[in-house]
Design an enzyme around this catalytic site. Structure first.
Site, PDB file in Angstrom:
ATOM      1  CD  GLU A 116      -2.866  -1.373   0.254  1.00  9.14           C
ATOM      2  OE1 GLU A 116      -2.908  -0.525  -0.662  1.00  9.14           O
ATOM      3  OE2 GLU A 116      -3.583  -2.381   0.288  1.00  9.14           O
ATOM      4  CG  HIS A 139      -4.547   0.395   5.586  1.00  9.36           C
ATOM      5  ND1 HIS A 139      -5.902   0.569   5.438  1.00  9.36           N
ATOM      6  CD2 HIS A 139      -4.300  -0.901   5.265  1.00  9.36           C
ATOM      7  CE1 HIS A 139      -6.435  -0.566   5.029  1.00  9.36           C
ATOM      8  NE2 HIS A 139      -5.491  -1.485   4.917  1.00  9.36           N
ATOM      9  CG  HIS A 141      -7.622  -4.525   8.212  1.00 12.70           C
ATOM     10  ND1 HIS A 141      -6.963  -5.698   7.895  1.00 12.70           N
ATOM     11  CD2 HIS A 141      -7.341  -3.654   7.201  1.00 12.70           C
ATOM     12  CE1 HIS A 141      -6.314  -5.555   6.748  1.00 12.70           C
ATOM     13  NE2 HIS A 141      -6.502  -4.323   6.313  1.00 12.70           N
ATOM     14  CD  GLU A 169     -14.349  14.293  24.558  1.00 13.04           C
ATOM     15  OE1 GLU A 169     -13.361  13.642  24.215  1.00 13.04           O
ATOM     16  OE2 GLU A 169     -14.465  14.845  25.654  1.00 13.04           O
ATOM     17  CG  HIS A 210      -9.462  -3.155   2.875  1.00 13.35           C
ATOM     18  ND1 HIS A 210      -8.756  -3.583   1.785  1.00 13.35           N
ATOM     19  CD2 HIS A 210      -8.560  -3.080   3.887  1.00 13.35           C
ATOM     20  CE1 HIS A 210      -7.493  -3.780   2.115  1.00 13.35           C
ATOM     21  NE2 HIS A 210      -7.353  -3.476   3.393  1.00 13.35           N
TER      22      HIS A 210
HETATM   23  O1  2HA Z   1      -0.771  -4.724   4.186  1.00  8.52           O
HETATM   24  O2  2HA Z   1      -3.762  -4.231   5.076  1.00  8.52           O
HETATM   25  O3  2HA Z   1      -4.457  -3.449   2.649  1.00  8.52           O
HETATM   26  C1  2HA Z   1      -1.905  -5.465   4.370  1.00  8.52           C
HETATM   27  C2  2HA Z   1      -3.109  -4.650   4.146  1.00  8.52           C
HETATM   28  C3  2HA Z   1      -3.444  -4.349   2.758  1.00  8.52           C
HETATM   29 ZN    ZN Z   2      -5.698  -3.514   4.568  1.00 12.00          ZN
END
Ligand code: 2HA
Ligand code: ZN
Length: 271
Positions: A116, A139, A141, A169, A210
Site C-alpha cells: 500500500e 492503514h 482494519h 467528542e 476493508h
Molecule cells: O498490508 O492491510 O491493505 C496489508 C493490508 C493491505
Molecule cells: Zn488492509
C-alpha cells in the site's frame, strides 16, 4: 553514530504497531504505517549517503522527492515489529526523480515496503498540500468500523452523521467527517489515487469492507483519530439492533462544534 534501535521514531513505530495488534485491528499482515522523518532526526543514527538498495515505486512520487519515510514491510505482521524492527520496518528516501525508494535501513531479510506504499505516498502528498505538518499515514482494519460497513450505507454524509451521534467528542475530533470509498482492489495505484483524492478533504477515509486510512501530524494524533472513529462505530454496532431512545441532536452537535471552535462539515448536519 547512535544505535538506531534507540531512535524515538523507531520506538514510536514499535509501540504503535504493538498497540494496534493488541486491539485486534491488525490480524496477520493487516495494516501498514508510514511516518515522514526529518533528515535531522535520522542523521544521528544513519549515514544518509549510504543506500542499501533501490526499490521501484511504480508511480511518480516527485512531490515528496528527497523525503524520508519509515514504513512497515509488505507481508510483515504488526505483531512482530517490536521484536524485530529491522526485519519488519524500512527507512526509505524517495529518489530525486520520484520513481523509486532508496533503502537506508531495515527490510533486513531482503523485503520491501508495504504493497500500500503508493496509497500512503499519494495520501502524504495530498495531506501535505493541505497541512504542511502532516507526517503520519496509517492503514488498519478496526473491527467495529469494518462491522458497520456491512450494515450501513457507504455514504459519507450519513456515516459521518451517525458516527458523530455516537460519542459527544466525535465532532470535535473529526469535524471534517469521514470520507468513504466503495470496495476497491487494494494494493493498486487506483485505490491510492482515490484515497488521496479523499484526503484533500478528509483525514479519515474508510475503504468499504476493508478498513480505514487516517492521516495526522503525529502518531498519537493519527491513532487517536482512528481510535475515536472506531469507538463511535463500536457504540453504533452495539446499539444498532436496539430501539434508539436517546440521541445527540443536530443542534447539540452544532453547539459542541462551536464551543470547541472546530471547522466542521455543516452540510453533514440536517439543520
Ligand atoms: O498490508 O492491510 O491493505 C496489508 C493490508 C493491505
Ligand atoms: Zn488492509
Amino acid at each position: 553514530m547512535k544505535n538506531i534501535l534507540t531512535a524515538p521514531f523507531i520506538e514510536e513505530m514499535k509501540r504503535t504497531t504493538a498497540n494496534m495488534y493488541r486491539l485486534g485491528w491488525d490480524e496477520r499482515n493487516g495494516g501498514n504505517i508510514s511516518y515522514l522523518i526529518e533528515e535531522s532526526e535520522a542523521e544521528p543514527y544513519l549515514d544518509l549517503s549510504r543506500v542499501i538498495r533501490t526499490i521501484p515505486l511504480g508511480f511518480d512520487a516527485s512531490p515528496v522527492s528527497g523525503k524520508l519515510f519509515l514504513v512497515t514491510g509488505t507481508g510483515k505482521y504488526f505483531k512482530n515489529v517490536e521484536h524485530d524492527p529491522e526485519g519488519n520496518l524500512g527507512l526509505v528516501r524517495v529518489s530525486a526523480d520520484g520513481q523509486s525508494a532508496e533503502l537506508l535501513w531495515g527490510f533486513s531479510d531482503g523485503g520491501k515496503f508495504t504493497s500500500e506504499f503508493p496509497a500512503h505516498l499519494m495520501s502524504h502528498i495530498a495531506r501535505l498540500a493541505v497541512d504542511p505538518e502532516n507526517r503520519v499515514v496509517m492503514h488498519t482494519h478496526p473491527t467495529y468500523t469494518l462491522a458497520m460497513n456491512y450494515i450501513y450505507e457507504l455514504d459519507e454524509k450519513k456515516m459521518t452523521h451517525t458516527l458523530w451521534e455516537m460519542c459527544t467528542e466525535c465532532i470535535v475530533v473529526f469535524p471534517d467527517g469521514v470520507g468513504v470509498l466503495p470496495w476497491m482492489l487494494c494494493g493498486t495505484n487506483e485505490i491510492g489515487e482515490a484515497t488521496a483524492e479523499k484526503m484533500k478533504e478528509f483525514r479519515v477515509v474508510i475503504w468499504g469492507m476493508h478498513g480505514v486510512y487516517g492521516a495526522g501530524k503525529t502518531m498519537d494524533e493519527t491513532f487517536g483519530l482512528i481510535e475515536t472513529v472506531e469507538k463511535a462505530a463500536q457504540i453504533y454496532v452495539l446499539t444498532a439492533h436496539l430501539p434508539r431512545i436517546n440521541t445527540i441532536q443536530d443542534d447539540q452537535l452544532k453547539t459542541l462544534a462551536e464551543a470547541f471552535g472546530v471547522n466542521y462539515r455543516k452540510d453533514f448536519l440536517n439543520l
